[in-house]
Motif scaffolding. Sequence first.
Motif, mmCIF file in Angstrom:
data_model
loop_
_atom_site.group_PDB
_atom_site.id
_atom_site.type_symbol
_atom_site.label_atom_id
_atom_site.label_comp_id
_atom_site.label_asym_id
_atom_site.label_seq_id
_atom_site.Cartn_x
_atom_site.Cartn_y
_atom_site.Cartn_z
ATOM 1 N N GLY A 1 19.376 -23.125 -5.298
ATOM 2 C CA GLY A 1 18.090 -23.639 -5.764
ATOM 3 C C GLY A 1 16.922 -23.007 -5.016
ATOM 4 O O GLY A 1 15.908 -22.647 -5.614
ATOM 5 N N TYR A 2 17.084 -22.876 -3.699
ATOM 6 C CA TYR A 2 16.041 -22.237 -2.879
ATOM 7 C C TYR A 2 15.801 -20.811 -3.362
ATOM 8 O O TYR A 2 14.653 -20.387 -3.517
ATOM 9 N N LEU A 3 16.881 -20.078 -3.604
ATOM 10 C CA LEU A 3 16.758 -18.696 -4.085
ATOM 11 C C LEU A 3 16.052 -18.659 -5.437
ATOM 12 O O LEU A 3 15.170 -17.815 -5.660
ATOM 13 N N LEU A 4 16.388 -19.573 -6.335
ATOM 14 C CA LEU A 4 15.710 -19.631 -7.638
ATOM 15 C C LEU A 4 14.218 -19.880 -7.459
ATOM 16 O O LEU A 4 13.383 -19.235 -8.110
ATOM 17 N N GLY A 5 13.872 -20.809 -6.577
ATOM 18 C CA GLY A 5 12.469 -21.101 -6.304
ATOM 19 C C GLY A 5 11.751 -19.913 -5.680
ATOM 20 O O GLY A 5 10.614 -19.593 -6.036
ATOM 21 N N HIS A 6 12.424 -19.251 -4.750
ATOM 22 C CA HIS A 6 11.838 -18.088 -4.079
ATOM 23 C C HIS A 6 11.592 -16.952 -5.082
ATOM 24 O O HIS A 6 10.526 -16.325 -5.073
#
Length: 191
Positions: free
Chosen positions: A84-89
């Motif tokens: 999820g963090y990677l998607l947001g980033h």
Amino acid sequence: MMHATGHGPGRKGGFFTRLRERIVALSRSKHAHAALIGVSVVDGSVLPVPPFALLVPMVLAEPKKWFRYATSGTIASFIGGLIGYLLGHLAMLGIASAFQIDTEVPLRFAALGIDTTLRGALTDHFWMLALLCSILPTPFKVVAIGSGLVGVGLPEFMIASLIGRTVRMYGIGFACAFFGEHASRWFKVKV
């Protein structure tokens, strides 16, 4: 009259209600542990189905395995959070690039004693929010994607989410193992 899904025409609840019901039903199958891991990963990244819908009935059915289930759920949820963090980033990079947003724009509010950058204003204390929301009944994907989107440092996010998810998974697992059915009422999970 039954539909192809096996449900009558008067079936209530939307997509997410039916999805939650199916996940609770999975908790009684021989694939429950694998489902807990899968749902925990997906919960941290894309779908709003909490792994506790599986964890609670699984622990109630086999209280001696609560630690194992909580450990699996924590690790899987952490991995889902990283996704999820990677998607947001990636979304942040795309938005910043598309709209030519400079996150290093200085922000100064002399009256409040604030002298930082846009990125600094968004991230200085956001990791604490990530920690709280990892513990509280907040959709974890919102925390994970939001952390990546606003540019929370990866180490800070990892620490916050690991602490938060550990507290939440082990807390719920422990409560269900030692307080039984009463705990399921606290967590509003129908077994």
